[in-house]
Design a protein around this motif. Structure first.
Motif, PDB file in Angstrom:
ATOM      1  N   ARG A 609      12.758   1.262   3.479  1.00 20.98           N
ATOM      2  CA  ARG A 609      12.231  -0.077   3.188  1.00 20.98           C
ATOM      3  C   ARG A 609      10.929   0.047   2.415  1.00 20.98           C
ATOM      4  O   ARG A 609       9.992   0.705   2.878  1.00 20.98           O
ATOM      5  N   TYR A 610      10.853  -0.604   1.269  1.00 20.25           N
ATOM      6  CA  TYR A 610       9.649  -0.493   0.455  1.00 20.25           C
ATOM      7  C   TYR A 610       8.425  -1.137   1.106  1.00 20.25           C
ATOM      8  O   TYR A 610       7.313  -0.613   0.966  1.00 20.25           O
ATOM      9  N   PRO A 611       8.549  -2.276   1.818  1.00 12.88           N
ATOM     10  CA  PRO A 611       7.355  -2.835   2.470  1.00 12.88           C
ATOM     11  C   PRO A 611       6.667  -1.861   3.424  1.00 12.88           C
ATOM     12  O   PRO A 611       5.437  -1.867   3.539  1.00 12.88           O
ATOM     13  N   ASP A 612       7.425  -1.010   4.113  1.00 11.07           N
ATOM     14  CA  ASP A 612       6.830  -0.012   5.000  1.00 11.07           C
ATOM     15  C   ASP A 612       5.973   0.968   4.211  1.00 11.07           C
ATOM     16  O   ASP A 612       4.891   1.379   4.655  1.00 11.07           O
ATOM     17  N   LEU A 613       6.439   1.340   3.029  1.00  6.56           N
ATOM     18  CA  LEU A 613       5.675   2.234   2.165  1.00  6.56           C
ATOM     19  C   LEU A 613       4.387   1.547   1.710  1.00  6.56           C
ATOM     20  O   LEU A 613       3.313   2.167   1.657  1.00  6.56           O
ATOM     21  N   MET A 614       4.472   0.252   1.397  1.00  7.35           N
ATOM     22  CA  MET A 614       3.276  -0.516   1.041  1.00  7.35           C
ATOM     23  C   MET A 614       2.281  -0.535   2.198  1.00  7.35           C
ATOM     24  O   MET A 614       1.068  -0.369   1.997  1.00  7.35           O
ATOM     25  N   VAL A 615       2.780  -0.735   3.410  1.00  6.76           N
ATOM     26  CA  VAL A 615       1.922  -0.785   4.602  1.00  6.76           C
ATOM     27  C   VAL A 615       1.220   0.557   4.806  1.00  6.76           C
ATOM     28  O   VAL A 615       0.021   0.611   5.098  1.00  6.76           O
ATOM     29  N   HIS A 616       1.944   1.665   4.654  1.00  3.33           N
ATOM     30  CA  HIS A 616       1.334   2.993   4.791  1.00  3.33           C
ATOM     31  C   HIS A 616       0.170   3.162   3.813  1.00  3.33           C
ATOM     32  O   HIS A 616      -0.907   3.644   4.177  1.00  3.33           O
ATOM     33  N   ARG A 617       0.402   2.762   2.571  1.00  2.00           N
ATOM     34  CA  ARG A 617      -0.644   2.923   1.558  1.00  2.00           C
ATOM     35  C   ARG A 617      -1.864   2.058   1.866  1.00  2.00           C
ATOM     36  O   ARG A 617      -3.004   2.500   1.689  1.00  2.00           O
ATOM     37  N   LEU A 618      -1.615   0.831   2.307  1.00  2.00           N
ATOM     38  CA  LEU A 618      -2.726  -0.070   2.612  1.00  2.00           C
ATOM     39  C   LEU A 618      -3.545   0.455   3.793  1.00  2.00           C
ATOM     40  O   LEU A 618      -4.781   0.426   3.771  1.00  2.00           O
ATOM     41  N   LEU A 619      -2.864   0.918   4.838  1.00  2.00           N
ATOM     42  CA  LEU A 619      -3.566   1.443   6.009  1.00  2.00           C
ATOM     43  C   LEU A 619      -4.462   2.615   5.620  1.00  2.00           C
ATOM     44  O   LEU A 619      -5.624   2.701   6.043  1.00  2.00           O
ATOM     45  N   PHE A 620      -3.929   3.527   4.809  1.00  2.00           N
ATOM     46  CA  PHE A 620      -4.715   4.702   4.425  1.00  2.00           C
ATOM     47  C   PHE A 620      -5.852   4.314   3.477  1.00  2.00           C
ATOM     48  O   PHE A 620      -6.965   4.836   3.582  1.00  2.00           O
ATOM     49  N   ARG A 621      -5.559   3.374   2.579  1.00  2.00           N
ATOM     50  CA  ARG A 621      -6.598   2.916   1.646  1.00  2.00           C
ATOM     51  C   ARG A 621      -7.787   2.337   2.403  1.00  2.00           C
ATOM     52  O   ARG A 621      -8.945   2.680   2.132  1.00  2.00           O
ATOM     53  N   TYR A 622      -7.494   1.484   3.381  1.00  2.00           N
ATOM     54  CA  TYR A 622      -8.565   0.842   4.136  1.00  2.00           C
ATOM     55  C   TYR A 622      -9.266   1.834   5.069  1.00  2.00           C
ATOM     56  O   TYR A 622     -10.460   1.720   5.335  1.00  2.00           O
ATOM     57  N   ALA A 623      -8.509   2.822   5.555  1.00  2.00           N
ATOM     58  CA  ALA A 623      -9.120   3.852   6.395  1.00  2.00           C
ATOM     59  C   ALA A 623     -10.152   4.666   5.622  1.00  2.00           C
ATOM     60  O   ALA A 623     -11.157   5.117   6.179  1.00  2.00           O
ATOM     61  N   GLU A 624      -9.900   4.825   4.329  1.00  2.00           N
ATOM     62  CA  GLU A 624     -10.808   5.588   3.481  1.00  2.00           C
ATOM     63  C   GLU A 624     -11.933   4.723   2.911  1.00  2.00           C
ATOM     64  O   GLU A 624     -12.687   5.164   2.052  1.00  2.00           O
ATOM     65  N   GLY A 625     -12.004   3.476   3.383  1.00  2.00           N
ATOM     66  CA  GLY A 625     -13.081   2.595   2.932  1.00  2.00           C
ATOM     67  C   GLY A 625     -12.790   1.858   1.646  1.00  2.00           C
ATOM     68  O   GLY A 625     -13.702   1.296   1.029  1.00  2.00           O
ATOM     69  N   GLY A 626     -11.506   1.841   1.230  1.00  2.00           N
ATOM     70  CA  GLY A 626     -11.136   1.177  -0.014  1.00  2.00           C
ATOM     71  C   GLY A 626     -11.247  -0.334   0.066  1.00  2.00           C
ATOM     72  O   GLY A 626     -11.152  -0.931   1.143  1.00  2.00           O
ATOM     73  N   ARG A 627     -11.422  -0.957  -1.088  1.00  2.00           N
ATOM     74  CA  ARG A 627     -11.531  -2.411  -1.160  1.00  2.00           C
ATOM     75  C   ARG A 627     -10.162  -3.051  -0.978  1.00  2.00           C
ATOM     76  O   ARG A 627      -9.125  -2.421  -1.174  1.00  2.00           O
ATOM     77  N   SER A 628     -10.183  -4.323  -0.650  1.00  2.00           N
ATOM     78  CA  SER A 628      -8.939  -5.058  -0.466  1.00  2.00           C
ATOM     79  C   SER A 628      -8.190  -5.165  -1.794  1.00  2.00           C
ATOM     80  O   SER A 628      -8.791  -5.262  -2.863  1.00  2.00           O
ATOM     81  N   VAL A 629      -6.862  -5.153  -1.711  1.00  2.00           N
ATOM     82  CA  VAL A 629      -6.022  -5.226  -2.911  1.00  2.00           C
ATOM     83  C   VAL A 629      -5.870  -6.675  -3.358  1.00  2.00           C
ATOM     84  O   VAL A 629      -6.260  -7.613  -2.646  1.00  2.00           O
ATOM     85  N   MET A 630      -5.247  -6.870  -4.537  1.00  2.00           N
ATOM     86  CA  MET A 630      -5.044  -8.213  -5.087  1.00  2.00           C
ATOM     87  C   MET A 630      -3.959  -8.938  -4.286  1.00  2.00           C
ATOM     88  O   MET A 630      -2.818  -8.467  -4.209  1.00  2.00           O
ATOM     89  N   LYS A 631      -4.302 -10.053  -3.721  1.00  2.00           N
ATOM     90  CA  LYS A 631      -3.384 -10.807  -2.870  1.00  2.00           C
ATOM     91  C   LYS A 631      -2.147 -11.276  -3.641  1.00  2.00           C
ATOM     92  O   LYS A 631      -1.021 -11.141  -3.162  1.00  2.00           O
ATOM     93  N   ARG A 632      -2.369 -11.820  -4.845  1.00  2.00           N
ATOM     94  CA  ARG A 632      -1.243 -12.349  -5.610  1.00  2.00           C
ATOM     95  C   ARG A 632      -0.233 -11.256  -5.930  1.00  2.00           C
ATOM     96  O   ARG A 632       0.983 -11.459  -5.823  1.00  2.00           O
ATOM     97  N   THR A 633      -0.719 -10.076  -6.327  1.00  2.00           N
ATOM     98  CA  THR A 633       0.180  -8.967  -6.650  1.00  2.00           C
ATOM     99  C   THR A 633       1.030  -8.591  -5.451  1.00  2.00           C
ATOM    100  O   THR A 633       2.254  -8.405  -5.567  1.00  2.00           O
TER     101      THR A 633
END
Length: 752
Positions: A609-633
């Motif tokens: 499932r691609y949404p699960d892959l998106m969730v993994h990336r977001l969790l790791f991005r935020y864990a590393e202190g990354g900024r929030s992604v574009m909501k519309r995208t």
């Protein structure tokens, strides 16, 4: 008695109020009116008259005559007579046009469609509105043809050929000139594209773009089903090559960056025919002797599939793996899904893990999220785990009564399952405790049997059996639900504190407003619940359609439990499911009604499932202190994933239907007991009780009377005999015919 004041006292009619409102809005087209202002201007001062006004306003909104913005503020909706937008073709001829920028769909009758096809961009002219009729438009120009392809069987004649397609939105066959056959022969299943459709011509003119093979062959028919829904059945060569270049070796420096859990007892539990093992569970007792550390380990697909890569783009486009009766069409190339990322036994694997500290009652004392390296000790199939639970008296009473799956669990290539009995028993007890709490908190218990086929090497169905979710399945389900819910809460709860820590994420206030992908499920429509309540009474069942979410869901569970004791249990569950909204993905969290979770996501299946892959990336991005992604995208990605999920489900059902027809064609003339599972103006659908195969009794074959369709009562009734055929009725049928081309079984009523 007071006579009252104003028009309310004269009992204003709906027709009068409609005319008054129309005159007001058309007379002041630039003005916006609040609801209370409308009450005053109309002279409405009683509750019934105000409710009547709201009904009329709702009608005008549905007809797109007025607009409501903000809420309870109304104004005339001015529209040009000429609009541009998208044309959607319907099988009943009542096509619709959706204007650019949204708005209510507008009816386009077939005679006014100008041969527009589904998905075409068109220009329409609004037609003069007839009294008591919906608005209609006429297509005046086709601006851009959609790249629409059709699947069908080819009939080749001397000078030309026809594509006989089962697409019900296309009333006429597609004419194929010989020069456009692309090597196709008589009886081939092909994919064709419409090249032109002259205004005065009856048939569109097309061109064969791909030959799938000879009709009736299993490979051809399965590929045809995928093509029919616009789904791929092969992998692009360049994507396969990119996957083959990925190394399966894990560098020591990567292991050093991760939490090493290779020495913890870990295992996967999956169906017998699974190859992509994307989740595993580990368990070990804590030093205090009372608590357990339970790990939910998920394949770290994001480590191998880089965002924006050619593999990622293909996975994003597919959205999900597709499961047909006899095959899986994977989201990722086979080297990744069945090899590098799959958590196969006795192999070191990179994982993303939610690790819980729990007591024996499954209360979470602590948890953290971490990138890990794991090593599965054993690959279980569900039947092996179930056998262990039943042998130790740990299974549910219902499991002992229900034989369920027919697969023999003997697998001598693995260590005996009994050696893992203690761990499986502890996990099962925890899962039962979590499941019990979920239902107490308002989760809805949908637990339908799934139809499966025994299939030979050529794809021919030899028999039908039912896949039943037993405790082994529910064990895995509960821990996956727990992991999904936990990571969603860590982002969505806005740092309110959960008594938990996250080594790699840091669930703090900084994550409060981060964009995230949620799995949401809206509350059911009140009218559908009312109709469902009315429907189940004919089976002696009761449903409370109103009240709090918890009260309604508890009533649903009680009704579904009691329905299992009836012959129509499968039908009742199906009708109940139809009353529910469909779950989907969104960046706007509204909770998950069916699970009774305020926060929920999909984290546990990134291989398929691609949404699960998106969730993994977001969790790791935020864990590393990354900024929030574009909501519309991300909202657009969520909408696409939800659409692909629905399309994959339709393809799966089509493959099941094909195999049902293929199986039942060996039983023409035989009689079965069945349940009426659908009632339409053109006949009855009947589900065979023995094997759940569904077919139709056409209205034309009910020749003992003239039957009328009562949509509200779900029945056909005879004018002369007053005989009724209602949803849920038990009937005796005979297999009259089986049409593989149409995926259609026809039955004949033998007796009620």
């Amino acid at each position: 008695m007071s006579k009252g004041k104003g028009r309310s006292a004269k009992r204003i009619t709906k027709k009068q109020l409609l005319e008054m409102l129309l005159n007001l809005f058309e007379g002041q087209p630039q003005e916006s009116f609040e609801l209370k202002t409308l009450f005053r201007l109309m002279g409405l001062d009683t509750h019934p008259s105000k409710m009547l006004c709201m009904d009329v306003l709702e009608q005008l909104l549905q007809e797109d005559f007025i607009t409501e913005k903000p809420k309870y503020t109304y104004r005339l909706k001015r529209q040009s007579q000429t609009l541009e937008g998208t044309f959607n073709r319907k099988s009943n001829g009542k096509n619709i046009f959706t204007p650019d920028g949204g708005g209510q769909p507008i009816l386009v009758a077939e005679r006014n469609a100008m041969h527009a096809m589904d998905g075409d961009r068109v220009r329409v002219t609004m037609m003069a509105r007839r009294r008591n009729h919906v608005r209609e438009a006429q297509v005046t120009e086709i601006l851009k043809r959609a790249d629409r392809r059709f699947v069908g069987r080819l009939e080749v004649h001397r000078d030309l050929a026809y594509l006989l397609t089962e697409d019900r939105t296309l009333a006429n066959d597609i004419l194929i000139p010989r020069r456009n056959l692309h090597g196709a022969k008589q009886g081939d299943k092909v994919i064709a594209r419409i090249e032109e459709w002259p205004r005065d011509a009856k048939n569109p003119i097309g061109k064969v773009v791909e030959v799938l093979g000879q009709s009736g062959e299993n490979e051809t028919e399965m590929h045809a089903i995928l093509a029919e829904f616009g789904l791929p059945y092969t992998y692009p060569e360049q994507v396969e090559k990119a996957a083959n270049r990925i190394s399966d070796a894990i560098p020591e420096e990567e292991i050093s960056r991760r939490e090493d859990m290779r020495d913890v007892m870990t295992f996967t539990i999956d169906p017998r025919d699974a190859k992509d093992f994307d989740d595993a569970i580990s368990i070990r007792k804590m030093a205090n002797g009372e608590w357990y550390e339970v790990g939910v380990h998920i394949a770290d697909v994001s480590h191998y599939v880089q965002e924006g890569s050619i593999i990622d783009k293909e996975a994003q486009k597919r959205g999900t793996s597709v499961y047909l009766v006899d095959r899986t069409v994977p989201m990722l190339p086979e080297r990744l899904c069945n090899n590098i990322c799959s958590l196969r036994p006795d192999e070191d694997k990179l994982t993303y893990s939610v690790i819980f500290v729990m007591d024996e009652q499954a209360n979470v004392k602590d948890w953290h999220l971490a990138k890990t390296v794991t090593r599965s000790n054993r690959r279980f199939i569900y039947e092996e785990v179930q056998q262990v639970l039943e042998a130790h008296g740990e299974a549910s009473e219902e499991d002992y009564r229900n034989p369920g799956d027919h697969v023999d669990p003997e697998r001598p290539e693995y260590e005996p399952a009994e050696h893992f009995a203690n761990e499986l028993i502890v996990l099962n007890r925890m899962a039962k405790a979590m499941r019990r709490r979920r239902f107490q908190e308002g989760a809805v218990d949908f637990d339908r049997q799934e139809t499966r086929f025994d299939i030979d090497k050529d794809g021919k169905p030899l028999g039908v059996y039912f896949k039943v979710a037993k405790d082994a399945n529910k064990l895995v389900e509960e821990f996956m639900l727990l992991a999904n819910r936990t990571v969603a809460e860590s982002i969505g709860k806005r740092g309110k504190g959960q008594g938990a820590r996250s080594k790699s994420q840091g669930a703090d206030a900084k994550n409060a407003s981060k964009v995230f992908v949620y799995r949401i499920h809206e509350q059911p429509d009140q009218n559908k619940l009312m109709n469902l309540s009315e429907f189940v009474t004919k089976f002696g069942l009761k449903l409370k359609p109103t009240g709090s979410n918890e009260q309604v869901s508890q009533s649903l569970n009680k009704m579904l439990h009691e329905a299992k004791q009836t012959k129509a249990s499968n039908l009742i569950e199906m009708v109940t499911l139809r009353a529910m909204m469909k779950a989907k993905y969104s960046t706007e969290n509204i909770g998950h009604y069916g699970l009774a979770f305020d926060y929920y996501t999909h984290f546990t299946s990134p291989i398929r499932r691609y949404p699960d892959l998106m969730v993994h990336r977001l969790l790791f991005r935020y864990a590393e202190g990354g900024r929030s992604v574009m909501k519309r995208t991300y909202e657009e990605l969520c909408e696409h994933a939800s659409q692909m999920e629905q399309t994959a489900a339709l393809a799966e059902r089509a493959s099941i239907k094909y195999k049902e027809v293929e199986f039942m064609q060996e039983h023409i003339g035989q009689e079965y007991d069945g349940t009426i599972s659908g009632v339409t103006e053109y006949g009855l659908y009947v589900e065979i009780n023995e094997n759940k195969c569904e077919g139709m009794v056409p209205l034309r074959d009910l020749d003992d009377d003239y039957y009328e369709f009562d949509e509200r009562q779900y029945c056909l009734w005879g004018r002369r005999t007053h005989r009724r055929y209602s949803l849920g009725d038990q009937v005796r049928i005979k297999i009259a015919s089986a049409n593989l081309e149409r995926k259609q079984l026809n039955f004949a009523i033998v007796r009620e």
